[in-house]
Motif scaffolding. Sequence first.
Motif, PDB file in Angstrom:
ATOM      1  N   LEU A  18      -6.202   2.507  15.486  1.00 26.19           N
ATOM      2  CA  LEU A  18      -5.625   1.610  16.483  1.00 26.19           C
ATOM      3  C   LEU A  18      -4.182   1.983  16.831  1.00 26.19           C
ATOM      4  CD1 LEU A  18      -6.996  -1.761  15.071  1.00 26.19           C
ATOM      5  CD2 LEU A  18      -7.676  -0.657  17.212  1.00 26.19           C
ATOM      6  N   GLY A  19      -3.699   3.094  16.259  1.00 25.50           N
ATOM      7  CA  GLY A  19      -2.349   3.554  16.549  1.00 25.50           C
ATOM      8  C   GLY A  19      -1.296   3.013  15.599  1.00 25.50           C
ATOM      9  N   GLY A  20      -1.735   2.309  14.558  1.00 23.58           N
ATOM     10  CA  GLY A  20      -0.797   1.751  13.586  1.00 23.58           C
ATOM     11  C   GLY A  20      -0.477   2.741  12.480  1.00 23.58           C
ATOM     12  N   LYS A  21       0.374   2.299  11.589  1.00 29.20           N
ATOM     13  CA  LYS A  21       0.832   3.147  10.502  1.00 29.20           C
ATOM     14  C   LYS A  21       0.725   2.383   9.189  1.00 29.20           C
ATOM     15  CE  LYS A  21       4.881   5.970   9.410  1.00 29.20           C
ATOM     16  NZ  LYS A  21       6.252   6.286   9.806  1.00 29.20           N
ATOM     17  N   VAL A  22       0.170   3.031   8.170  1.00 27.12           N
ATOM     18  CA  VAL A  22       0.079   2.441   6.839  1.00 27.12           C
ATOM     19  C   VAL A  22       0.849   3.347   5.892  1.00 27.12           C
ATOM     20  CG1 VAL A  22      -1.461   1.688   4.990  1.00 27.12           C
ATOM     21  CG2 VAL A  22      -2.203   1.484   7.374  1.00 27.12           C
ATOM     22  N   GLU A  23       1.818   2.749   5.194  1.00 27.94           N
ATOM     23  CA  GLU A  23       2.668   3.515   4.285  1.00 27.94           C
ATOM     24  C   GLU A  23       2.502   3.016   2.855  1.00 27.94           C
ATOM     25  OE1 GLU A  23       6.631   2.901   5.702  1.00 27.94           O
ATOM     26  OE2 GLU A  23       6.149   3.587   7.721  1.00 27.94           O
ATOM     27  N   TYR A  24       2.648   3.920   1.907  1.00 26.56           N
ATOM     28  CA  TYR A  24       2.586   3.534   0.504  1.00 26.56           C
ATOM     29  C   TYR A  24       3.987   3.184   0.028  1.00 26.56           C
ATOM     30  CZ  TYR A  24       1.406   3.451  -4.426  1.00 26.56           C
ATOM     31  OH  TYR A  24       1.216   3.050  -5.730  1.00 26.56           O
ATOM     32  N   ASP A  25       4.145   1.967  -0.495  1.00 24.01           N
ATOM     33  CA  ASP A  25       5.418   1.488  -1.020  1.00 24.01           C
ATOM     34  C   ASP A  25       5.476   1.876  -2.497  1.00 24.01           C
ATOM     35  OD1 ASP A  25       7.421  -0.087  -2.254  1.00 24.01           O
ATOM     36  OD2 ASP A  25       7.166  -1.694  -0.799  1.00 24.01           O
ATOM     37  N   LYS A  26       6.297   2.875  -2.815  1.00 20.86           N
ATOM     38  CA  LYS A  26       6.362   3.388  -4.190  1.00 20.86           C
ATOM     39  C   LYS A  26       6.991   2.395  -5.157  1.00 20.86           C
ATOM     40  CE  LYS A  26       6.534   8.156  -2.654  1.00 20.86           C
ATOM     41  NZ  LYS A  26       7.326   9.364  -2.510  1.00 20.86           N
ATOM     42  N   ILE A  27       7.824   1.506  -4.663  1.00 19.25           N
ATOM     43  CA  ILE A  27       8.461   0.521  -5.536  1.00 19.25           C
ATOM     44  C   ILE A  27       7.458  -0.559  -5.949  1.00 19.25           C
ATOM     45  CG2 ILE A  27      10.253  -1.261  -5.699  1.00 19.25           C
ATOM     46  CD1 ILE A  27      11.919   0.549  -3.782  1.00 19.25           C
ATOM     47  N   ASP A  28       6.791  -1.167  -4.953  1.00 22.09           N
ATOM     48  CA  ASP A  28       5.818  -2.227  -5.241  1.00 22.09           C
ATOM     49  C   ASP A  28       4.425  -1.684  -5.555  1.00 22.09           C
ATOM     50  OD1 ASP A  28       7.690  -4.258  -4.884  1.00 22.09           O
ATOM     51  OD2 ASP A  28       7.280  -4.400  -2.738  1.00 22.09           O
ATOM     52  N   LYS A  29       4.237  -0.389  -5.327  1.00 16.03           N
ATOM     53  CA  LYS A  29       2.964   0.294  -5.588  1.00 16.03           C
ATOM     54  C   LYS A  29       1.796  -0.315  -4.824  1.00 16.03           C
ATOM     55  CE  LYS A  29       4.532   2.041  -9.947  1.00 16.03           C
ATOM     56  NZ  LYS A  29       4.554   2.024 -11.358  1.00 16.03           N
ATOM     57  N   ILE A  30       2.048  -0.579  -3.517  1.00 18.24           N
ATOM     58  CA  ILE A  30       0.993  -1.069  -2.628  1.00 18.24           C
ATOM     59  C   ILE A  30       1.149  -0.418  -1.258  1.00 18.24           C
ATOM     60  CG2 ILE A  30       0.713  -3.316  -3.752  1.00 18.24           C
ATOM     61  CD1 ILE A  30       2.398  -4.531  -1.516  1.00 18.24           C
ATOM     62  N   TYR A  31       0.079  -0.414  -0.501  1.00 16.01           N
ATOM     63  CA  TYR A  31       0.129   0.060   0.880  1.00 16.01           C
ATOM     64  C   TYR A  31       0.609  -1.074   1.767  1.00 16.01           C
ATOM     65  CZ  TYR A  31      -2.573   4.171  -0.469  1.00 16.01           C
ATOM     66  OH  TYR A  31      -2.989   5.337  -1.050  1.00 16.01           O
ATOM     67  N   ARG A  32       1.409  -0.715   2.785  1.00 16.41           N
ATOM     68  CA  ARG A  32       1.925  -1.721   3.716  1.00 16.41           C
ATOM     69  C   ARG A  32       1.717  -1.255   5.157  1.00 16.41           C
ATOM     70  NH1 ARG A  32       4.732  -5.725   1.395  1.00 16.41           N
ATOM     71  NH2 ARG A  32       5.563  -5.401  -0.691  1.00 16.41           N
ATOM     72  N   VAL A  33       1.249  -2.168   5.988  1.00 15.83           N
ATOM     73  CA  VAL A  33       1.074  -1.893   7.412  1.00 15.83           C
ATOM     74  C   VAL A  33       2.458  -1.914   8.059  1.00 15.83           C
ATOM     75  CG1 VAL A  33       0.023  -2.660   9.564  1.00 15.83           C
ATOM     76  CG2 VAL A  33      -1.216  -2.930   7.401  1.00 15.83           C
ATOM     77  N   GLY A  34       2.793  -0.834   8.752  1.00 19.02           N
ATOM     78  CA  GLY A  34       4.102  -0.742   9.381  1.00 19.02           C
ATOM     79  C   GLY A  34       5.238  -0.788   8.377  1.00 19.02           C
ATOM     80  N   GLY A  35       4.934  -0.513   7.116  1.00 20.69           N
ATOM     81  CA  GLY A  35       5.942  -0.558   6.063  1.00 20.69           C
ATOM     82  C   GLY A  35       6.331  -1.966   5.641  1.00 20.69           C
ATOM     83  N   ILE A  36       5.630  -2.998   6.176  1.00 16.39           N
ATOM     84  CA  ILE A  36       6.017  -4.388   5.912  1.00 16.39           C
ATOM     85  C   ILE A  36       4.888  -5.205   5.275  1.00 16.39           C
ATOM     86  CG2 ILE A  36       6.810  -6.535   6.988  1.00 16.39           C
ATOM     87  CD1 ILE A  36       8.018  -4.763   9.225  1.00 16.39           C
ATOM     88  N   LEU A  37       3.772  -5.352   6.003  1.00 18.99           N
ATOM     89  CA  LEU A  37       2.702  -6.251   5.571  1.00 18.99           C
ATOM     90  C   LEU A  37       1.773  -5.640   4.531  1.00 18.99           C
ATOM     91  CD1 LEU A  37       1.580  -7.826   8.963  1.00 18.99           C
ATOM     92  CD2 LEU A  37       2.921  -8.897   7.166  1.00 18.99           C
TER      93      LEU A  37
ATOM     94  N   GLY B  34      -4.295  -2.465   2.590  1.00 21.20           N
ATOM     95  CA  GLY B  34      -4.187  -1.017   2.746  1.00 21.20           C
ATOM     96  C   GLY B  34      -4.755  -0.202   1.605  1.00 21.20           C
ATOM     97  N   LYS B  35      -5.069  -0.830   0.516  1.00 25.36           N
ATOM     98  CA  LYS B  35      -5.686  -0.133  -0.608  1.00 25.36           C
ATOM     99  C   LYS B  35      -7.080   0.384  -0.214  1.00 25.36           C
ATOM    100  CE  LYS B  35      -6.881  -1.227  -5.418  1.00 25.36           C
ATOM    101  NZ  LYS B  35      -6.821  -2.318  -6.399  1.00 25.36           N
ATOM    102  N   ARG B  36      -7.721  -0.311   0.714  1.00 26.03           N
ATOM    103  CA  ARG B  36      -9.058   0.087   1.170  1.00 26.03           C
ATOM    104  C   ARG B  36      -8.944   1.206   2.204  1.00 26.03           C
ATOM    105  NH1 ARG B  36     -12.098  -5.216   3.052  1.00 26.03           N
ATOM    106  NH2 ARG B  36     -13.296  -3.584   4.103  1.00 26.03           N
ATOM    107  N   LEU B  37      -9.607   2.302   1.954  1.00 28.29           N
ATOM    108  CA  LEU B  37      -9.575   3.446   2.863  1.00 28.29           C
ATOM    109  C   LEU B  37     -10.088   3.074   4.248  1.00 28.29           C
ATOM    110  CD1 LEU B  37      -9.054   6.453   3.358  1.00 28.29           C
ATOM    111  CD2 LEU B  37     -11.360   6.915   2.463  1.00 28.29           C
ATOM    112  N   ASP B  38     -11.163   2.290   4.329  1.00 29.32           N
ATOM    113  CA  ASP B  38     -11.694   1.904   5.638  1.00 29.32           C
ATOM    114  C   ASP B  38     -10.673   1.107   6.442  1.00 29.32           C
ATOM    115  OD1 ASP B  38     -12.056  -0.278   3.831  1.00 29.32           O
ATOM    116  OD2 ASP B  38     -13.704  -1.089   5.042  1.00 29.32           O
ATOM    117  N   GLU B  39      -9.874   0.276   5.785  1.00 26.65           N
ATOM    118  CA  GLU B  39      -8.847  -0.494   6.483  1.00 26.65           C
ATOM    119  C   GLU B  39      -7.685   0.409   6.927  1.00 26.65           C
ATOM    120  OE1 GLU B  39      -8.543  -4.110   7.349  1.00 26.65           O
ATOM    121  OE2 GLU B  39     -10.637  -3.488   7.330  1.00 26.65           O
ATOM    122  N   ARG B  40      -7.279   1.348   6.081  1.00 28.96           N
ATOM    123  CA  ARG B  40      -6.222   2.292   6.484  1.00 28.96           C
ATOM    124  C   ARG B  40      -6.683   3.094   7.693  1.00 28.96           C
ATOM    125  NH1 ARG B  40      -5.886   3.495   0.873  1.00 28.96           N
ATOM    126  NH2 ARG B  40      -6.553   5.645   1.217  1.00 28.96           N
ATOM    127  N   ASN B  41      -7.923   3.558   7.672  1.00 26.50           N
ATOM    128  CA  ASN B  41      -8.458   4.332   8.799  1.00 26.50           C
ATOM    129  C   ASN B  41      -8.549   3.485  10.061  1.00 26.50           C
ATOM    130  OD1 ASN B  41      -8.683   6.642   7.240  1.00 26.50           O
ATOM    131  ND2 ASN B  41     -10.831   6.272   6.716  1.00 26.50           N
TER     132      ASN B  41
END
Length: 188
Positions: A162-181, A150-157
Amino acid sequence: IAPEEMKTTSRNDDLDTIIVTKSKQGPREYHEDFHCNLKRGEIFLIFGLFDGHGGTECADYCSEKMCQSVAAMSDEELINSPSACAMRAFETTDSTFRKDFPKSEAGSTATLCLLNRENMRMTVSNVGDSMALLIKKNGRFSELTKNHHGKRLDERNRIKALGGKVEYDKIDKIYRVGGILAVTRAIG
């Protein structure tokens, strides 16, 4: 349990080939990394690296099935369309894993390398963040893969399109697909 680092070196002297895989166990009680390498006839060498998440069954399955899937393809296909062969191996392995393990929540990153020893061309394909490097005799290296996260803008887009959601995890400081992966592409 302290993380355990594993390094496997395979040497095939008649092919003048050294294959090294290196992985480090995360905080879980079990190691989720698997690999495969095989020689197909005199022309092709096939290598795979699989980093499981949510359990070992998907990475283990990939290590058994993906290289075999490529090895079963014809010489003509492998010579003329190695990228298409790799794509088909990824798609076949993903769909058969989902069919064979319908209730599994496990998944795996995958990196697949196909080396044609006749023309010395290598095709490298990946999903997730398993990395392949080409290390030269002088010690310099080239990255052969791009991580899918999720750090890559092209992947977040792509995920959002595709109807998915990418969230930034402030604790781990990484992007996660669906808040998990932490990866945006995977098998399983």
